[in-house]
Design a protein around this motif. Sequence first.
Motif, short mmCIF file in Angstrom:
data_model
loop_
_atom_site.label_atom_id
_atom_site.label_comp_id
_atom_site.label_asym_id
_atom_site.label_seq_id
_atom_site.Cartn_x
_atom_site.Cartn_y
_atom_site.Cartn_z
N GLN A 139 -2.53 1.74 -12.76
CA GLN A 139 -2.29 1.37 -14.14
C GLN A 139 -3.28 2.06 -15.08
OE1 GLN A 139 0.29 -0.81 -15.18
NE2 GLN A 139 -0.29 -0.01 -17.20
N LEU A 140 -4.54 2.13 -14.68
CA LEU A 140 -5.55 2.79 -15.50
C LEU A 140 -5.28 4.29 -15.63
CD1 LEU A 140 -8.83 1.05 -14.25
CD2 LEU A 140 -7.68 0.73 -16.45
N MET A 141 -4.67 4.87 -14.59
CA MET A 141 -4.35 6.30 -14.62
C MET A 141 -2.96 6.56 -15.22
SD MET A 141 -5.90 7.70 -11.00
CE MET A 141 -5.21 6.38 -9.98
N HIS A 142 -2.31 5.48 -15.71
CA HIS A 142 -0.97 5.58 -16.30
C HIS A 142 0.04 6.16 -15.31
CE1 HIS A 142 -2.85 4.66 -20.16
NE2 HIS A 142 -3.72 5.64 -19.94
N SER A 143 -0.12 5.78 -14.04
CA SER A 143 0.79 6.27 -13.00
C SER A 143 1.64 5.16 -12.40
CB SER A 143 -0.02 6.93 -11.87
OG SER A 143 -0.71 8.06 -12.34
N LEU A 144 1.54 3.96 -12.94
CA LEU A 144 2.32 2.83 -12.42
C LEU A 144 3.50 2.58 -13.33
CD1 LEU A 144 2.46 0.59 -10.26
CD2 LEU A 144 1.19 -0.88 -11.84
N THR A 145 4.70 2.68 -12.76
CA THR A 145 5.91 2.44 -13.53
C THR A 145 6.23 0.95 -13.56
OG1 THR A 145 7.26 2.80 -11.56
CG2 THR A 145 6.81 4.71 -12.96
N GLY A 146 6.86 0.52 -14.63
CA GLY A 146 7.21 -0.89 -14.77
C GLY A 146 8.45 -1.30 -14.02
N GLY A 147 9.16 -0.34 -13.46
CA GLY A 147 10.37 -0.64 -12.70
C GLY A 147 10.55 0.37 -11.58
N PHE A 158 10.99 -4.36 -14.02
CA PHE A 158 10.35 -5.64 -13.71
C PHE A 158 9.33 -6.06 -14.76
CE2 PHE A 158 11.61 -4.05 -9.49
CZ PHE A 158 12.39 -5.11 -9.07
N SER A 159 9.00 -5.16 -15.67
CA SER A 159 8.10 -5.48 -16.78
C SER A 159 6.78 -6.06 -16.28
CB SER A 159 8.81 -6.43 -17.75
OG SER A 159 8.05 -6.63 -18.90
N ILE A 160 6.41 -7.26 -16.76
CA ILE A 160 5.11 -7.85 -16.41
C ILE A 160 5.06 -8.31 -14.95
CG2 ILE A 160 4.65 -8.59 -18.77
CD1 ILE A 160 5.51 -11.41 -17.93
N TRP A 161 6.22 -8.41 -14.30
CA TRP A 161 6.25 -8.84 -12.90
C TRP A 161 6.05 -7.69 -11.94
CZ3 TRP A 161 5.86 -13.85 -12.22
CH2 TRP A 161 6.32 -14.71 -13.21
N CYS A 162 5.86 -6.50 -12.47
CA CYS A 162 5.77 -5.32 -11.60
C CYS A 162 4.59 -5.42 -10.64
CB CYS A 162 5.65 -4.07 -12.47
SG CYS A 162 5.40 -2.55 -11.53
N VAL A 163 3.38 -5.71 -11.16
CA VAL A 163 2.19 -5.75 -10.32
C VAL A 163 2.25 -6.85 -9.26
CG1 VAL A 163 -0.31 -6.12 -10.31
CG2 VAL A 163 0.72 -4.60 -12.00
N PRO A 164 2.54 -8.11 -9.63
CA PRO A 164 2.59 -9.13 -8.58
C PRO A 164 3.67 -8.88 -7.54
CG PRO A 164 3.29 -10.03 -10.70
CD PRO A 164 2.70 -8.71 -10.98
N LEU A 165 4.84 -8.40 -7.95
CA LEU A 165 5.90 -8.12 -6.98
C LEU A 165 5.52 -6.97 -6.06
CD1 LEU A 165 9.16 -8.49 -9.13
CD2 LEU A 165 8.36 -10.00 -7.30
N ALA A 166 4.89 -5.93 -6.61
CA ALA A 166 4.47 -4.81 -5.79
C ALA A 166 3.38 -5.23 -4.81
CB ALA A 166 3.98 -3.66 -6.67
N ALA A 167 2.42 -6.04 -5.27
CA ALA A 167 1.34 -6.50 -4.39
C ALA A 167 1.89 -7.34 -3.24
CB ALA A 167 0.31 -7.29 -5.19
N VAL A 168 2.80 -8.27 -3.56
CA VAL A 168 3.40 -9.11 -2.52
C VAL A 168 4.21 -8.27 -1.55
CG1 VAL A 168 5.08 -10.94 -2.11
CG2 VAL A 168 3.40 -11.20 -3.94
#
Length: 333
Positions: A139-147, A158-168
């Motif tokens: 995310q800091l490197m602007h390389s994480l897509t929201g979907g 996935f918008s704001i759910w992108c990080v938790p869904l990806a981590a899980v």
Amino acid sequence: MARYSLMVTAILGFLITAAVENMMLPMLRQWQMRHIVAQPILRRNKPQIPSMGGLAVILGTIAAVTTALFGLFLLEPRLIDGHQRLVLVSTIMAGFAFGCVGIWNDMRVYFREDHRPLPWRGRIAIELGIAVAFLGALQLMHSLTGGTVLPFMGYVDFSIWCVPLAAVSIVAMIESAHVCAAGLGLCSLNGFFACLACSVIAALHNHLEIALFATALSGALLAFLIWGFPPAKLLLGRSGSAFIAGSVAVIAIAMGWGGLLLLLGILYWLEGAAYVLQGLSYKLRKRPLWKDLPLQAAMEKAGWSEARIVCTMGLAAMTGMLLALLQVWTATV
């Protein structure tokens, strides 16, 4: 030059992993004999195969990709993109961190008197922390897509759910892969096909650095399959399963194709789903759904030979790889 670098990386991954395995196997067998001697006499006749073979895969992969990247930096520096290099370093560090959790778990089993692994709650908490740190770095490197593109569904935001869904998803894939590491080389087989797909996808989308990582891991896994195929002489252990599944997951997410994990980890998801369904069957029906788990053990009890199990599961993993490549092709055409 890029094509040659990928070939050299795969060869280096294969050769280094094979050399490390040759050196490790006698030492692991000595540790195994100490473990057997410490057991009650009635359990000493049970044949055991040394584990922690995943340590060779970790060392071979990291050594190969580091050597290839350094060679490219000296010979063709124009091919090395600074931003992609940072993404590669983050990806390798995340995969290595997952592997370290597995190494810690294996070492506890070897050296503790009660041979107990890490508590599952603590292990999952550490893996979640590593996954969130990796996603935060992207995310800091602007390389994480929201979907991402989900198989047979198209692009989903996935918008704001992108990080938790990806981590899980990363942690679930790692935990499911632990089941496949029990024997027959199924974990490494699935990882090999998944890495081949990731290497092709990364090369087609000009992610040369990520392609180097995926190619090095595929070469290392090909070397390990020599020892992991039945009759297995060496098992991955949790160190190998955590590194392989974690690396495949972070590679796919770093490329922006996290949804492909549903296809790339098809054997892992099958084994993980089998355990979940078995637990639900015990709770709801008071009886097991399968005679034994993992699924390969259930197949053996059903009369399947080891060769038939490996061929069937290998065909499933290859099908997942081809479907993932087809999904990428249809989404980008």
